[in-house]
Design an enzyme around this catalytic site. Structure first.
Site, short mmCIF file in Angstrom:
data_model
loop_
_atom_site.label_atom_id
_atom_site.label_comp_id
_atom_site.label_asym_id
_atom_site.label_seq_id
_atom_site.Cartn_x
_atom_site.Cartn_y
_atom_site.Cartn_z
CE LYS A 73 66.00 59.18 85.50
NZ LYS A 73 65.67 59.23 84.06
CG ASP A 80 65.92 56.02 83.50
OD1 ASP A 80 64.81 55.82 83.99
OD2 ASP A 80 66.20 57.03 82.83
CB CYS A 95 59.11 57.84 81.87
SG CYS A 95 59.79 57.33 80.30
CB ALA A 145 71.44 57.92 75.46
N PRO A 146 69.78 60.26 77.09
CG PRO A 146 68.68 62.34 76.99
CD PRO A 146 68.42 60.87 77.20
N1 SAM Z 1 68.65 57.53 81.82
C1 SAM Z 1 68.45 58.37 80.67
C2 SAM Z 1 68.47 59.82 81.11
O1 SAM Z 1 68.20 60.10 82.28
O2 SAM Z 1 68.76 60.68 80.28
C3 SAM Z 1 67.20 58.00 79.91
C4 SAM Z 1 67.21 56.56 79.49
S1 SAM Z 1 65.91 56.09 78.40
C5 SAM Z 1 64.57 55.96 79.49
C6 SAM Z 1 66.32 54.44 78.07
C7 SAM Z 1 67.54 54.26 77.20
O3 SAM Z 1 67.85 52.86 77.14
C8 SAM Z 1 67.35 54.71 75.76
O4 SAM Z 1 68.35 55.64 75.42
C9 SAM Z 1 67.52 53.43 74.94
O5 SAM Z 1 68.15 53.64 73.70
C10 SAM Z 1 68.37 52.59 75.86
N2 SAM Z 1 68.26 51.13 75.65
C11 SAM Z 1 67.29 50.44 74.99
N3 SAM Z 1 67.55 49.12 75.04
C12 SAM Z 1 68.70 48.96 75.76
C13 SAM Z 1 69.50 47.85 76.14
N4 SAM Z 1 69.13 46.62 75.81
N5 SAM Z 1 70.62 48.08 76.85
C14 SAM Z 1 70.98 49.34 77.20
N6 SAM Z 1 70.28 50.43 76.85
C15 SAM Z 1 69.14 50.25 76.16
#
Ligand code: SAM
Length: 486
Positions: free
Chosen positions: A124, A187, A240, A120-121
């Site tokens: 990618k 990511d 990031c 999310a969101p």
């Molecule tokens: N790849 C996304 C994009 O390009 O729009 C952005 C991802 S953001 C950097 C990281 C995401 O990982 C967040 O939405 C967060 O809620 C989620 N997240 C946090 N802990 C996680 C976990 N243990 N397993 C999977 N997702 C997780």
């Protein structure tokens, strides 16, 4: 006032912390300066839509292209483009330049099995689906229930048909998939110290200790992803964050667990100053193969990306039954086919079929989805949804969905109307309006502008009036257009 002072001292600490990575004084000062100014707006064309594939000729010269992403463009300023109609219909995705590199390095192909572990969101994921031409399998996973709706909304807006959305922790997903995916993107959730130019709110939580705590989560995620990767497949790890803790140390956490089975690959040749010797000497040589995108060099946010593979020489033991053993659930696609035929008759044109996908008709929804989707639905407790809605049944009528209009509207050339810009503005208000020219069409038609298919509308009052069928979520009093259409 006191809060601001605290904020300022946090900012100072962060810049000092990251500044230690840049030995050259001039470079360091330039990095500090860039961190304090807003970054230019950038976007990616969604190449799944045919108009996105041929709109480049009218993109102004002042929009610079992104060196590592053919579909990416940077505006000359930081203006807001979220209310553009091109965004509403999924023609573009607003995204910084730096994160576009990760998918380029992942390089997914049509027909691959791909996992976006922290999705999310969805920026990618959408870029991945476009590279896959909407074919194969794209599992988009997100753990946060608050963020899953933005993922679902963006997948729908951008007409993604090859995704299966799941909601669980990345480490839990690893119980169901072993050596399964051709490509995996991690990511990772991170401190966000690279996005200082966009959002300073993360500073409230930032500290070097917190970065180290984040790294523990990140190591768990990358190890889980490695477990799910097929031998010879590609895993991209990105954040990031510019810190060593959340990047090189995480890669070392993976190497620490899997040793020589982790094969780090070289990154593309992108300008990136070398780290000071005292830091590089403390790191595993393979952990240095990643690339850092610095805000002051590339005028974007900060990011780190590295790519690796999994040894094909090792026998990877099978631990328990998993997705490889799930039989493909057979679905009776006849009701869906019949429903689509009715829609095709109505529009007097055939709708494309996506190779390798199955059609289903349940809950009055007609869906095209990856062939694995139904068995995932049966076996994964955290399955959210799969594929793209093509249409739905209402009473005895069948209607084409908005994602299908965005994706395939061009094929439905028999029943369309080209609107003027003032008419597009009316359309986005969501209210019926008088047409400037009477149309010969009756019933439902596709509204077009600038070569894009916007939405369906109902022709009323013997061709004099149009009743827009644009989904409410896109209604806007401030719609504008990103490009200049003649
Ligand atoms: N790849 C996304 C994009 O390009 O729009 C952005 C991802 S953001 C950097 C990281 C995401 O990982 C967040 O939405 C967060 O809620 C989620 N997240 C946090 N802990 C996680 C976990 N243990 N397993 C999977 N997702 C997780």
């Amino acid at each position: 006032m006191q809060r601001e002072l605290k904020f300022d001292s946090k900012l100072k600490n962060l810049l000092e912390h990251l500044g230690t990575l840049i030995p050259d004084n001039q470079h360091r000062e330039s990095f500090f300066d860039y961190c304090l100014i807003p970054q230019p707006t950038s976007f990616r064309l969604n190449n799944l839509l045919s108009r996105s594939r041929n709109v480049k000729s009218i993109i102004p010269e002042t929009f610079l292209s992104v060196p590592w992403c053919e579909e990416g463009f940077v505006l000359p300023d930081s203006r807001k483009i979220g209310h553009s109609f091109e965004h509403a219909i999924g023609g573009i995705y607003i995204q910084a330049k730096a994160p576009m590199l990760a998918v380029n390095m992942l390089n997914p192909k049509p027909g691959d099995r791909v996992l976006d572990l922290c999705a999310a969101p969805g920026g990618k994921s959408i870029q991945i689906a476009a590279r896959m031409k909407n074919q194969g399998l794209l599992v988009t996973n997100e753990s946060s229930s608050k963020r899953i709706s933005s993922l679902v909304g963006n997948i729908e807006r951008c007409s993604i048909a090859n995704s299966v959305i799941t909601q669980t922790k990345g480490t839990v997903l690893a119980r169901y998939f072993h050596n399964y995916f051709d490509c995996i993107l991690v990511d990772a959730p991170c401190s966000g110290d690279g996005i200082l130019r966009k959002d300073k709110n993360f500073l409230r939580y930032w500290s070097p200790e917190n970065s180290k705590r984040q790294a523990q989560v990140q190591i768990g995620l990358i190890r889980a992803a490695f477990h799910m990767l097929r031998p010879g497949g590609t895993l991209v790890y990105s954040t990031c964050s510019l810190s060593i803790e959340e990047n090189e140390h995480v890669i070392m956490g993976l190497i620490g667990r899997y040793g020589n089975n982790v094969i780090l690959r070289n990154s593309p040749n992108i300008e990136c100053p070398t780290l000071p010797d005292h830091i590089t000497n403390s790191l595993h040589i393979d952990a240095l193969k990643g690339v850092r995108i610095w805000p002051h060099i590339h005028d974007t946010e900060g990011a780190f990306i590295t790519q690796l593979s999994k040894s094909t020489l090792t026998e990877w033991p099978k631990i328990e039954s998993d997705a490889n053993d799930w039989p493909n659930t057979t679905v009776d696609d006849m009701p869906a086919r019949r429903a689509i035929e009715i829609i095709e008759k109505l529009w007097e044109r055939d709708l494309p079929r996506i190779p390798g996908q199955t059609l289903t008709f349940s809950g009055k929804q007609i869906v095209t989805q990856p062939k694995e989707s139904e068995s995932f639905k049966e076996n994964l407790p955290f399955f959210v949804r799969g594929g793209m809605r093509v249409g739905h049944q209402y009473k005895q009528f069948y209607h084409l969905s908005q994602p299908a209009v965005s994706l395939w509207g061009e094929n439905l050339d028999n029943k369309h109307i080209n609107l003027t810009w003032p008419e597009v503005q009316q359309l986005f208000l969501g209210l019926p309006f008088k047409l400037s020219n009477i149309t010969k069409h009756r019933g439902e038609i596709i509204c077009r502008f600038g070569g894009w298919s916007l939405c369906k509308a109902m022709v009323e009052s013997e061709g004099r009036k149009l009743n827009p069928m644009l989904p409410k979520v896109h209604h806007s009093e401030a719609v504008h257009s990103l490009f200049n259409y003649k």
